[in-house]
Design an enzyme around this catalytic site. Structure first.
Site, PDB file in Angstrom:
ATOM      1  N   LYS A  22      11.904  14.595  23.373  1.00 31.20           N
ATOM      2  CA  LYS A  22      11.767  13.253  22.717  1.00 31.20           C
ATOM      3  C   LYS A  22      12.489  13.391  21.418  1.00 31.20           C
ATOM      4  O   LYS A  22      13.520  12.433  21.215  1.00 31.20           O
ATOM      5  CB  LYS A  22      10.494  12.763  22.389  1.00 31.20           C
ATOM      6  CG  LYS A  22      10.403  11.614  21.593  1.00 31.20           C
ATOM      7  CD  LYS A  22       8.989  11.156  21.430  1.00 31.20           C
ATOM      8  CE  LYS A  22       8.303  11.655  20.054  1.00 31.20           C
ATOM      9  NZ  LYS A  22       8.796  10.797  18.832  1.00 31.20           N
ATOM     10  N   ASN A  23      12.209  14.285  20.441  1.00 30.46           N
ATOM     11  CA  ASN A  23      13.032  14.039  19.209  1.00 30.46           C
ATOM     12  C   ASN A  23      14.301  14.477  19.059  1.00 30.46           C
ATOM     13  O   ASN A  23      14.942  14.099  18.063  1.00 30.46           O
ATOM     14  CB  ASN A  23      12.170  14.756  18.123  1.00 30.46           C
ATOM     15  CG  ASN A  23      10.801  14.011  17.810  1.00 30.46           C
ATOM     16  OD1 ASN A  23      10.712  12.694  18.143  1.00 30.46           O
ATOM     17  ND2 ASN A  23       9.782  14.542  17.307  1.00 30.46           N
ATOM     18  N   CYS A 117       4.788   5.661  14.487  1.00 35.21           N
ATOM     19  CA  CYS A 117       3.589   6.046  14.390  1.00 35.21           C
ATOM     20  C   CYS A 117       2.933   5.985  13.007  1.00 35.21           C
ATOM     21  O   CYS A 117       3.760   6.407  11.752  1.00 35.21           O
ATOM     22  CB  CYS A 117       3.298   7.499  14.672  1.00 35.21           C
ATOM     23  SG  CYS A 117       3.241   7.928  16.545  1.00 35.21           S
ATOM     24  N   ARG A 122       6.272   6.363   5.260  1.00 35.03           N
ATOM     25  CA  ARG A 122       7.270   7.313   5.788  1.00 35.03           C
ATOM     26  C   ARG A 122       8.707   6.593   5.161  1.00 35.03           C
ATOM     27  O   ARG A 122       9.435   5.878   5.866  1.00 35.03           O
ATOM     28  CB  ARG A 122       7.342   6.953   7.484  1.00 35.03           C
ATOM     29  CG  ARG A 122       5.985   7.615   8.101  1.00 35.03           C
ATOM     30  CD  ARG A 122       6.052   7.449   9.663  1.00 35.03           C
ATOM     31  NE  ARG A 122       6.943   8.587   9.999  1.00 35.03           N
ATOM     32  CZ  ARG A 122       7.033   8.798  11.445  1.00 35.03           C
ATOM     33  NH1 ARG A 122       6.404   7.945  12.187  1.00 35.03           N
ATOM     34  NH2 ARG A 122       8.031   9.588  11.936  1.00 35.03           N
ATOM     35  N   ASP A 305       3.604  18.047  14.775  1.00 38.32           N
ATOM     36  CA  ASP A 305       3.249  17.175  15.946  1.00 38.32           C
ATOM     37  C   ASP A 305       2.535  17.762  16.881  1.00 38.32           C
ATOM     38  O   ASP A 305       1.975  17.370  17.890  1.00 38.32           O
ATOM     39  CB  ASP A 305       4.793  17.031  16.648  1.00 38.32           C
ATOM     40  CG  ASP A 305       5.901  16.123  15.702  1.00 38.32           C
ATOM     41  OD1 ASP A 305       5.155  15.505  14.674  1.00 38.32           O
ATOM     42  OD2 ASP A 305       6.894  16.054  16.010  1.00 38.32           O
ATOM     43  N   ARG A 397       4.939   6.543  24.519  1.00 34.60           N
ATOM     44  CA  ARG A 397       6.209   6.572  23.907  1.00 34.60           C
ATOM     45  C   ARG A 397       6.755   7.863  23.943  1.00 34.60           C
ATOM     46  O   ARG A 397       7.753   8.006  23.739  1.00 34.60           O
ATOM     47  CB  ARG A 397       5.742   6.091  22.288  1.00 34.60           C
ATOM     48  CG  ARG A 397       5.477   4.846  22.327  1.00 34.60           C
ATOM     49  CD  ARG A 397       5.262   4.332  20.769  1.00 34.60           C
ATOM     50  NE  ARG A 397       6.238   5.251  19.907  1.00 34.60           N
ATOM     51  CZ  ARG A 397       5.875   5.951  18.851  1.00 34.60           C
ATOM     52  NH1 ARG A 397       4.699   5.782  18.358  1.00 34.60           N
ATOM     53  NH2 ARG A 397       6.642   7.045  18.386  1.00 34.60           N
TER      54      ARG A 397
HETATM   55  C1  EPZ Z   1      10.502  13.435  12.444  1.00 28.76           C
HETATM   56  O1  EPZ Z   1      10.026  12.377  11.856  1.00 28.76           O
HETATM   57  C2  EPZ Z   1       9.878  13.317  14.005  1.00 28.76           C
HETATM   58  N1  EPZ Z   1      10.305  12.006  14.502  1.00 28.76           N
HETATM   59  C3  EPZ Z   1       8.272  13.168  13.698  1.00 28.76           C
HETATM   60  O2  EPZ Z   1       7.713  13.304  15.043  1.00 28.76           O
HETATM   61  C4  EPZ Z   1       7.901  14.558  12.956  1.00 28.76           C
HETATM   62  O3  EPZ Z   1       6.707  14.501  12.633  1.00 28.76           O
HETATM   63  C5  EPZ Z   1       8.658  14.800  11.636  1.00 28.76           C
HETATM   64  O4  EPZ Z   1      10.103  14.679  12.111  1.00 28.76           O
HETATM   65  C6  EPZ Z   1       8.483  16.216  10.977  1.00 28.76           C
HETATM   66  O5  EPZ Z   1       8.866  17.208  11.887  1.00 28.76           O
HETATM   67  C7  EPZ Z   1      11.349  11.849  15.103  1.00 28.76           C
HETATM   68  O6  EPZ Z   1      12.104  13.007  15.203  1.00 28.76           O
HETATM   69  C8  EPZ Z   1      11.692  10.822  15.519  1.00 28.76           C
HETATM   70  P1  EPZ Z   1      10.619  13.709   8.222  1.00 28.76           P
HETATM   71  P2  EPZ Z   1      10.859  11.923  10.369  1.00 28.76           P
HETATM   72  O7  EPZ Z   1      11.662  12.943   7.666  1.00 28.76           O
HETATM   73  O8  EPZ Z   1      12.324  12.218  10.672  1.00 28.76           O
HETATM   74  C9  EPZ Z   1       9.135  13.070   3.598  1.00 28.76           C
HETATM   75  C10 EPZ Z   1       6.287  12.799  16.703  1.00 28.76           C
HETATM   76  O9  EPZ Z   1       5.010  12.870  16.779  1.00 28.76           O
HETATM   77  N2  EPZ Z   1      10.308  12.436   3.612  1.00 28.76           N
HETATM   78  O10 EPZ Z   1      11.127  14.980   8.546  1.00 28.76           O
HETATM   79  O11 EPZ Z   1      10.368  10.570   9.949  1.00 28.76           O
HETATM   80  C11 EPZ Z   1       8.094  12.408   4.872  1.00 28.76           C
HETATM   81  O12 EPZ Z   1       7.112  11.228   3.977  1.00 28.76           O
HETATM   82  C12 EPZ Z   1       6.772  12.443  15.427  1.00 28.76           C
HETATM   83  O13 EPZ Z   1       6.927  13.058  17.836  1.00 28.76           O
HETATM   84  C13 EPZ Z   1      10.533  11.484   2.355  1.00 28.76           C
HETATM   85  O14 EPZ Z   1       9.807  11.800   1.353  1.00 28.76           O
HETATM   86  O15 EPZ Z   1      10.223  12.870   9.524  1.00 28.76           O
HETATM   87  C14 EPZ Z   1       7.262  13.509   5.250  1.00 28.76           C
HETATM   88  O16 EPZ Z   1       6.129  13.847   4.532  1.00 28.76           O
HETATM   89  C15 EPZ Z   1       5.900  11.736  14.652  1.00 28.76           C
HETATM   90  N3  EPZ Z   1      11.653  11.003   2.303  1.00 28.76           N
HETATM   91  C16 EPZ Z   1       8.363  14.631   5.293  1.00 28.76           C
HETATM   92  O17 EPZ Z   1       9.586  14.191   4.294  1.00 28.76           O
HETATM   93  C17 EPZ Z   1      12.901  10.615   3.251  1.00 28.76           C
HETATM   94  O18 EPZ Z   1      13.608   9.898   2.991  1.00 28.76           O
HETATM   95  C18 EPZ Z   1       9.145  14.884   6.551  1.00 28.76           C
HETATM   96  O19 EPZ Z   1       9.255  13.766   7.401  1.00 28.76           O
HETATM   97  C19 EPZ Z   1      12.419  11.103   4.513  1.00 28.76           C
HETATM   98  C20 EPZ Z   1      10.880  11.895   4.769  1.00 28.76           C
END
Ligand code: EPZ
Length: 418
Positions: A22-23, A117, A122, A305, A397
């Site tokens: 998915k991701n 989610c 986020r 995840d 989803r």
């Molecule tokens: C991706 O989300 C995945 N979603 C999520 O999968 C997954 O949990 C996550 O990566 C971590 O592996 C998709 O790929 C669509 P991040 P993403 O940016 O990219 C902080 C699932 O269940 N952060 O890696 O949104 C954030 O708050 C889902 O399949 C900032 O501070 O996650 C978090 O604590 C849910 N500023 C950490 O970084 C930013 O600009 C990691 O978030 C971006 C993120």
């Protein structure tokens, strides 16, 4: 509205085929609009609602899209529209990849802020920091990101946090920037590598994906290609955990064992046998498990995840388990639902303390988000009696045909209208 009715207690036996990740797919599909020449034909696309949502967004932008089984053809050669402001864009997380893709190709975009989610705050500040460093002006107005750049110029960007989304998004835009971009402190998840490989198949020059530093040598344009998405390590982990929790013997096919190492290691600690064999992995479990401690971390650590499904398993593992969620601050909503089934779990901030009970009992429970949904299904599969899992639109989803796949393994599960 639909729900799942599950009669728990069956051990799981047989084989299950894992779908495309998915991701990875939800990033590769928006990235395909960067091809100004020839169409992209992408295979191993999972049949999930997030992909259907992206198909609708592509069509609303003006791309020609043909979807047949697990293959999607995207022709964006005549694309001129840079406005992605629809209900679908606002509903899902990965729609933010249209910002990087449109910025790279057209030097401008207007994209509604994403949904996704409810697992914590986020922010997308790191995405914006990256785009600005490449020379873009960004404002947020009326719930949309408005971005433009006279030209994008490669530079060095050090991310403050390791972010999958920011790494991929900035990488997309940088493929069409002038000169060299160096991204440091990047995410190393298999889907980051898959997107880089896809971009390279389109004619980009991206090096180092899968390490802490990604170097992107800008090219003038990208063209369509044929590509196949990697298998979904989280879907695979979900079936591994379900088999471990219920007991039984299941071969999980079409996977890359390397991507599953942190999960395999943790499951083996609980007492499960895991046997990798080429592109499949066999899970053998008596169902009698012992508690373990889990801390979620960016890849190659234990994935956030899969934390919720793992917490469900630990509810019946002997002794005390400590689960520490280090990525998202609000990813324990499934715990209240597990408690309805008799689980003994206490949440303190980003930690869940799980005291294993003899058995869970069937109840009416809700999927509060995608992986919480998977946790509910696993809990219901091992529980004594009947459960009803509501809110399954979250599960749809991200998990293709979950009830069919579990039915094939001998589970008593059916989907009914509410
Ligand atoms: C991706 O989300 C995945 N979603 C999520 O999968 C997954 O949990 C996550 O990566 C971590 O592996 C998709 O790929 C669509 P991040 P993403 O940016 O990219 C902080 C699932 O269940 N952060 O890696 O949104 C954030 O708050 C889902 O399949 C900032 O501070 O996650 C978090 O604590 C849910 N500023 C950490 O970084 C930013 O600009 C990691 O978030 C971006 C993120």
């Amino acid at each position: 509205m639909e729900k799942l009715i599950i009669n728990g207690g069956n051990k799981l036996y047989g084989e299950v085929d894992i779908s495309g990740a998915k991701n990875a797919a939800v990033a590769i599909i928006p990235a395909a609009i960067m091809a100004s020449d020839k169409k992209c034909i992408i295979d191993n696309i999972p049949d999930i609602e997030d992909v259907h949502c992206l198909e609708r967004i592509l069509k609303s932008l003006g791309c020609n899209v043909i979807k047949e089984k697990n293959t999607i053809e995207i022709d964006s050669t005549n694309l001129t529209n840079t406005n992605a402001c629809t209900e679908d864009v606002r509903r899902m997380r990965a729609s933010y990849y249209f910002i990087g893709a449109l910025l790279g190709r057209f030097g401008k975009a207007r994209v509604d802020l994403p949904g996704g989610c409810p697992i914590g705050v986020r922010p997308i500040d790191q995405h914006i920091k990256g785009f600005e460093a490449l020379g873009a002006d960004v404002v947020i107005e009326h719930g949309a990101v408005i971005i433009k750049a006279d030209k994008l110029v490669g530079t060095k960007i050090f991310f403050d946090v390791v972010s999958v989304g920011a790494t991929i998004n900035v990488m997309l835009a940088a493929t069409l920037a002038e000169g060299v971009t160096v991204l440091e402190n990047v995410a190393k998840e298999p889907h980051v590598v898959d997107v880089a490989n896809f971009l390279n198949s389109m004619g980009a020059n991206v090096k180092g994906a899968g390490t802490d530093v990604i170097k992107i040598f800008g090219v003038k344009k990208l063209k369509g290609c044929n590509y196949s998405v990697i298998p979904d390590q989280i879907e695979a982990g979900t079936y591994m955990i379900a088999t471990s929790a219920c007991g039984g013997e299941v071969t999980i096919k079409n996977i890359i064992p390397k991507h599953l190492e942190s999960m395999s290691a943790k499951l083996m600690e609980t007492g499960v046998k895991i046997i990798p064999n080429g592109d499949s992995i066999k899970v053998i479990s008596s169902g009698n498990l012992k508690g373990v401690n889990v801390k979620t971390l960016p890849y190659p650590g234990f994935p956030t995840d899969i934390q919720q499904p793992m917490t469900a398993l630990l509810c019946v593992a002997k002794g005390r388990s400590i689960v520490n969620e280090s990525i998202w601050e609000n990813r324990f909503k499934h715990v209240d639902e597990l408690k309805k089934m008799g689980a003994a779990v206490k949440v303190e901030g980003k930690t869940a303390i799980v005291d294993g009970v003899q058995k869970l009992t069937g109840a009416v429970v809700k999927a509060t988000d995608l992986r919480a949904g998977a946790a509910m299904v696993i809990a219901a599969l091992m529980a004594f009696g009947t459960s009803e899992v509501e809110g399954i639109e979250h599960i749809d989803r991200g998990y293709p045909h979950i009830e069919d796949k579990f039915k094939m393994l001998g589970a008593d599960i059916k989907r009914v209208k509410k």
